[in-house]
Design a protein around this motif. Structure first.
Motif, PDB file in Angstrom:
ATOM      1  N   THR A   1     -15.495   7.151  -5.381  1.00  0.00           N
ATOM      2  CA  THR A   1     -14.419   6.192  -5.180  1.00  0.00           C
ATOM      3  C   THR A   1     -13.327   6.903  -4.396  1.00  0.00           C
ATOM      4  O   THR A   1     -13.056   8.080  -4.671  1.00  0.00           O
ATOM      5  CB  THR A   1     -13.834   5.749  -6.531  1.00  0.00           C
ATOM      6  OG1 THR A   1     -14.889   5.477  -7.442  1.00  0.00           O
ATOM      7  CG2 THR A   1     -12.937   4.534  -6.384  1.00  0.00           C
TER       8      THR A   1
ATOM      9  N   SER B   1      -9.197   6.554  -2.578  1.00  0.00           N
ATOM     10  CA  SER B   1      -7.937   5.802  -2.631  1.00  0.00           C
ATOM     11  C   SER B   1      -7.300   5.632  -1.268  1.00  0.00           C
ATOM     12  O   SER B   1      -6.306   4.932  -1.131  1.00  0.00           O
ATOM     13  CB  SER B   1      -6.949   6.503  -3.564  1.00  0.00           C
ATOM     14  OG  SER B   1      -6.479   7.712  -2.991  1.00  0.00           O
ATOM     15  N   THR B   2      -7.850   6.329  -0.257  1.00  0.00           N
ATOM     16  CA  THR B   2      -7.340   6.201   1.113  1.00  0.00           C
ATOM     17  C   THR B   2      -8.518   6.234   2.078  1.00  0.00           C
ATOM     18  O   THR B   2      -9.586   6.791   1.762  1.00  0.00           O
ATOM     19  CB  THR B   2      -6.403   7.372   1.501  1.00  0.00           C
ATOM     20  OG1 THR B   2      -7.180   8.581   1.515  1.00  0.00           O
ATOM     21  CG2 THR B   2      -5.247   7.525   0.533  1.00  0.00           C
TER      22      THR B   2
ATOM     23  N   VAL C   1      -8.605   0.261  -3.248  1.00  0.00           N
ATOM     24  CA  VAL C   1      -7.248  -0.275  -3.096  1.00  0.00           C
ATOM     25  C   VAL C   1      -7.374  -1.543  -2.263  1.00  0.00           C
ATOM     26  O   VAL C   1      -8.088  -1.535  -1.248  1.00  0.00           O
ATOM     27  CB  VAL C   1      -6.319   0.740  -2.385  1.00  0.00           C
ATOM     28  CG1 VAL C   1      -4.939   0.134  -2.153  1.00  0.00           C
ATOM     29  CG2 VAL C   1      -6.211   2.030  -3.192  1.00  0.00           C
TER      30      VAL C   1
ATOM     31  N   TYR D   1     -13.765   1.988  -1.601  1.00  0.00           N
ATOM     32  CA  TYR D   1     -12.338   2.153  -1.333  1.00  0.00           C
ATOM     33  C   TYR D   1     -11.589   1.200  -2.259  1.00  0.00           C
ATOM     34  O   TYR D   1     -11.544  -0.002  -2.017  1.00  0.00           O
ATOM     35  CB  TYR D   1     -12.077   1.851   0.152  1.00  0.00           C
ATOM     36  CG  TYR D   1     -10.632   1.756   0.575  1.00  0.00           C
ATOM     37  CD1 TYR D   1      -9.660   2.640   0.097  1.00  0.00           C
ATOM     38  CD2 TYR D   1     -10.225   0.806   1.501  1.00  0.00           C
ATOM     39  CE1 TYR D   1      -8.348   2.560   0.514  1.00  0.00           C
ATOM     40  CE2 TYR D   1      -8.914   0.713   1.936  1.00  0.00           C
ATOM     41  CZ  TYR D   1      -7.977   1.592   1.430  1.00  0.00           C
ATOM     42  OH  TYR D   1      -6.666   1.501   1.854  1.00  0.00           O
TER      43      TYR D   1
ATOM     44  N   GLN E   1      -0.655   5.263  -7.721  1.00  0.00           N
ATOM     45  CA  GLN E   1      -0.839   6.226  -6.631  1.00  0.00           C
ATOM     46  C   GLN E   1      -0.771   5.581  -5.249  1.00  0.00           C
ATOM     47  O   GLN E   1      -0.076   6.077  -4.367  1.00  0.00           O
ATOM     48  CB  GLN E   1      -2.160   6.978  -6.810  1.00  0.00           C
ATOM     49  CG  GLN E   1      -2.354   8.117  -5.809  1.00  0.00           C
ATOM     50  CD  GLN E   1      -3.359   9.156  -6.273  1.00  0.00           C
ATOM     51  OE1 GLN E   1      -3.625   9.303  -7.461  1.00  0.00           O
ATOM     52  NE2 GLN E   1      -3.921   9.897  -5.327  1.00  0.00           N
ATOM     53  N   GLU E   2      -1.491   4.493  -5.052  1.00  0.00           N
ATOM     54  CA  GLU E   2      -1.505   3.851  -3.733  1.00  0.00           C
ATOM     55  C   GLU E   2      -1.100   2.374  -3.802  1.00  0.00           C
ATOM     56  O   GLU E   2      -1.438   1.603  -2.899  1.00  0.00           O
ATOM     57  CB  GLU E   2      -2.887   4.001  -3.079  1.00  0.00           C
ATOM     58  CG  GLU E   2      -3.334   5.448  -2.851  1.00  0.00           C
ATOM     59  CD  GLU E   2      -2.538   6.207  -1.785  1.00  0.00           C
ATOM     60  OE1 GLU E   2      -1.785   5.568  -1.024  1.00  0.00           O
ATOM     61  OE2 GLU E   2      -2.664   7.455  -1.738  1.00  0.00           O
TER      62      GLU E   2
ATOM     63  N   LYS F   1      -9.553  10.717  -5.687  1.00  0.00           N
ATOM     64  CA  LYS F   1      -8.121  10.673  -5.370  1.00  0.00           C
ATOM     65  C   LYS F   1      -7.333  11.807  -6.016  1.00  0.00           C
ATOM     66  O   LYS F   1      -6.251  12.134  -5.557  1.00  0.00           O
ATOM     67  CB  LYS F   1      -7.516   9.345  -5.799  1.00  0.00           C
ATOM     68  CG  LYS F   1      -7.231   9.253  -7.291  1.00  0.00           C
ATOM     69  CD  LYS F   1      -6.795   7.867  -7.715  1.00  0.00           C
ATOM     70  CE  LYS F   1      -6.513   7.825  -9.202  1.00  0.00           C
ATOM     71  NZ  LYS F   1      -5.101   7.873  -9.533  1.00  0.00           N
TER      72      LYS F   1
ATOM     73  N   ASP G   1       0.814  -1.221   0.000  1.00  0.00           N
ATOM     74  CA  ASP G   1       0.000   0.000   0.000  1.00  0.00           C
ATOM     75  C   ASP G   1       0.849   1.273   0.000  1.00  0.00           C
ATOM     76  O   ASP G   1       0.324   2.355   0.290  1.00  0.00           O
ATOM     77  CB  ASP G   1      -0.970  -0.007   1.196  1.00  0.00           C
ATOM     78  CG  ASP G   1      -0.262  -0.052   2.541  1.00  0.00           C
ATOM     79  OD1 ASP G   1       0.990  -0.131   2.564  1.00  0.00           O
ATOM     80  OD2 ASP G   1      -0.949  -0.025   3.579  1.00  0.00           O
TER      81      ASP G   1
ATOM     82  N   HIS H   1     -13.734   9.288  -9.021  1.00  0.00           N
ATOM     83  CA  HIS H   1     -12.667   8.953  -8.074  1.00  0.00           C
ATOM     84  C   HIS H   1     -12.143  10.260  -7.497  1.00  0.00           C
ATOM     85  O   HIS H   1     -11.679  11.130  -8.242  1.00  0.00           O
ATOM     86  CB  HIS H   1     -11.553   8.191  -8.793  1.00  0.00           C
ATOM     87  CG  HIS H   1     -10.745   7.326  -7.877  1.00  0.00           C
ATOM     88  ND1 HIS H   1     -10.312   7.753  -6.653  1.00  0.00           N
ATOM     89  CD2 HIS H   1     -10.314   6.044  -8.006  1.00  0.00           C
ATOM     90  CE1 HIS H   1      -9.636   6.771  -6.065  1.00  0.00           C
ATOM     91  NE2 HIS H   1      -9.627   5.720  -6.858  1.00  0.00           N
TER      92      HIS H   1
END
Lengths: 374, 374
Positions: B62, B64-65, B84, B82, A316-317, B42, A274, B40
């Motif tokens: 959406t 990303s964290t 990821v 989320y 990005q992640e 992000k 991550d 998204h």
């Protein structure tokens, strides 16, 4: 101390012992050469880091932004050099600090900037000491040592009692892999500074400050006669670029990004974590070195590198761990939830992706904030 | 409105009209294809950006964290994916949000993660809906469509009423310069999703959500039959990478970094500004495209590019502007203090270097903060 494994990843882990070792090593070297160190706070951007490494909590320091200057001034620092060519629109912010009794020096390399400072000071009334930037290697900013404007600008500022000296940065030393080349870059930086100082002295202009620096030349200088101070920043943390330049060893790197394994794809030879470029930064500084470290070297949580395991790709992640091309090593048995530490290519860039550091100190894990932005 | 020239550089300038144009363009395209857009966040990481572009301030979005999830939930958003792969240690943070009445879906591609979610939910009591990640192009994470574990994981989750559907991301579309290749990538993403959905249906597992997306495939999809939602992020701002992929025109780019000239070196062909990599990011996404844009394209303050002028080099707080190699253009007559706007290679990366956006709105210049970090 909270277990490092229990924190939300990715986060920045700072090893204070390694940092102190890096700090003391350069301090000893410069003490031996009889020259003052003016650490550059642009890497750590943290008053806690500076207080941990240096007894004197007033400076001298070098800053790369006026936000750093404001922040360190608020925390009691009084001797500050802002080592980026001055934008005349930023003079009111500099003046506000100097009016409060501290010293912020600005840097410039043109008649236009010098005249802007002189005009501003004439209107504003508070002195702003000026360093003249000299270009020793054609890498970035500064006047060439033989530029006719050099004398003109220095005399103009000296006449108004605003001339504080000269500043050089041997940025070319980042491209010198072998010791002899780094030693030569350091000597060239020194010799250029001294030649300019002597040229100015002949014109009756004295240089109270003769400032040089870059992390490689600071470490590889063998003689600093004629220099009054050395600047260096990234050396407190060190990083893979510095290790690739043999400024430090891999085990000296004090900064790492802690990441969690979120995917395993043995058929691709990948382990996915991550920590993507948002955590590691897009810096690929080792790409031009002998050993390309991808986006970072992967270590276990004790800090020992896994053989040949690097961050080979990022989004990005997501960070994709893979073995170096041609490696005969095996992927380590990391599974979902495993934690790893990633050594950064460029500590300044990686640290800037975070709001601060987690630092294991005695029985505790403390947070040291950074001052990002401008 | 305060004059843009009076602000401390570097700063991020966001053009709300261009952003809205980008937003409406994709919305119309997807409306025409009869599929929902799940933007998204992000790229912008800003509730102000989302409220400006979308009427519904509850989602779908959406993230990303989990920091984005927390922040958007605090601002009233209730429908969050989320996207990821889930780190099992992050499940308590997800559960806390779901307990408060909103929906946060997690993503996974392994039995270990699925079992971790099932075990956590069994102990914790609050449902966490799960999307299964499918890999359509070998670029990053996900199960291959023919992976035997795919059915096993979906059935396991479905059995516990935690299975919400499947999610794909055609990251390979970032390497498709021509239209036909992007259309093919979009169709491949769609067809892969539909095939997996049908495979699961044969096993008695329904997919309420069939989610695909990347900014290039979202724009170049010609048919989205069988898809329930499309994700895209960077399209709101657009950037040089997207322009190089012909997803947008240069004039659609809504984000720029405003910088000040701090040095002029005509003998080197350089103009130096105060926007280095700390402002622009180290992203060199156009380096692999037909037209390498260096660290960004330089425009005047009205947003018109100077012919062939790019940011050719950066250090931390210095950006060196130069003409492209082989250009017959002249350096523009920029002098100390001149302001320029720099279009970024990669809007996600450049925006992440700042705490927020300056946005000219009607008679005012407002600040829209970002939620950086994890």
């Amino acid at each position: 101390m909270p277990a490092l494994n229990a924190l939300t990843t990715p986060y920045l882990l700072l090893d204070p012992n390694k940092m102190l070792h890096n700090s003391e090593r350069l301090q000893r070297h410069l003490d031996g050469l009889g020259v003052m160190l003016r650490p550059h706070v642009k890497t750590a951007k943290s008053v806690d880091v500076m207080r941990y490494c240096f007894a004197d909590a007033k400076g001298p320091i070098t800053v790369s932004t006026l936000k750093e200057a404001d922040y360190f001034a608020e925390h009691g620092y009084t001797d500050i050099t802002y080592a980026v060519g001055i934008d005349p629109d930023k003079l009111p912010r500099v003046a506000r600090l100097n009016r409060s009794g501290i010293t912020v020096r600005v840097l410039l390399d043109s008649l236009v900037q010098a005249q802007a400072v002189i005009d501003f000071v004439a209107r504003d009334g508070v002195a702003i000491p000026v360093l003249l930037e000299i270009d020793c290697d054609g890498e970035r900013a500064g006047l060439r040592p033989d530029d006719p404007q050099l004398l003109e600008i220095a005399c103009l500022l000296d006449d108004k009692q605003l001339f504080a000296g000269i500043l050089l940065h041997a940025g070319g030393s980042y491209h010198c892999p072998d010791r002899a080349a780094k030693e030569a870059a350091a000597e060239h930086e020194r010799a250029t500074a001294v030649a300019v100082k002597e040229r100015l002295a002949l014109a009756g202009v004295l240089c109270p400050i003769v400032s040089v620096g870059s992390t490689p030349t600071a470490h590889f200088a063998r003689d600093l006669t004629g220099i009054t101070e050395v600047r260096a920043g990234v050396y407190l943390f060190q990083d893979l670029v510095m290790a690739g330049l043999h400024v430090c060893e891999l085990e000296d790197i004090a900064l790492s990004v802690v990441a969690t394994v979120i995917g395993v794809r043995p058929e691709q030879g990948w382990i996915i974590t991550d920590a993507g470029w948002m955590a590691l930064s897009r810096d690929r500084g080792t790409a031009e070195q002998e050993l390309d470290q991808g986006y970072g070297v992967v270590c276990d949580m004790a800090g020992t590198p896994y053989p040949d395991l690097i961050v080979s790709r990022t989004s990005q992640e997501h960070g994709t761990l893979a073995l170096r091309k041609g490696s005969s090593a095996q992927l380590p048995p990391l599974t979902i939830g495993s934690k790893v530490r990633i050594l950064p290519n460029h500590a300044c860039a990686t640290a800037s992706q975070f709001s601060g550091y987690l630092v294991p100190l005695e029985q505790d894990l403390v947070f040291w904030p950074r001052v990002n932005g401008w």
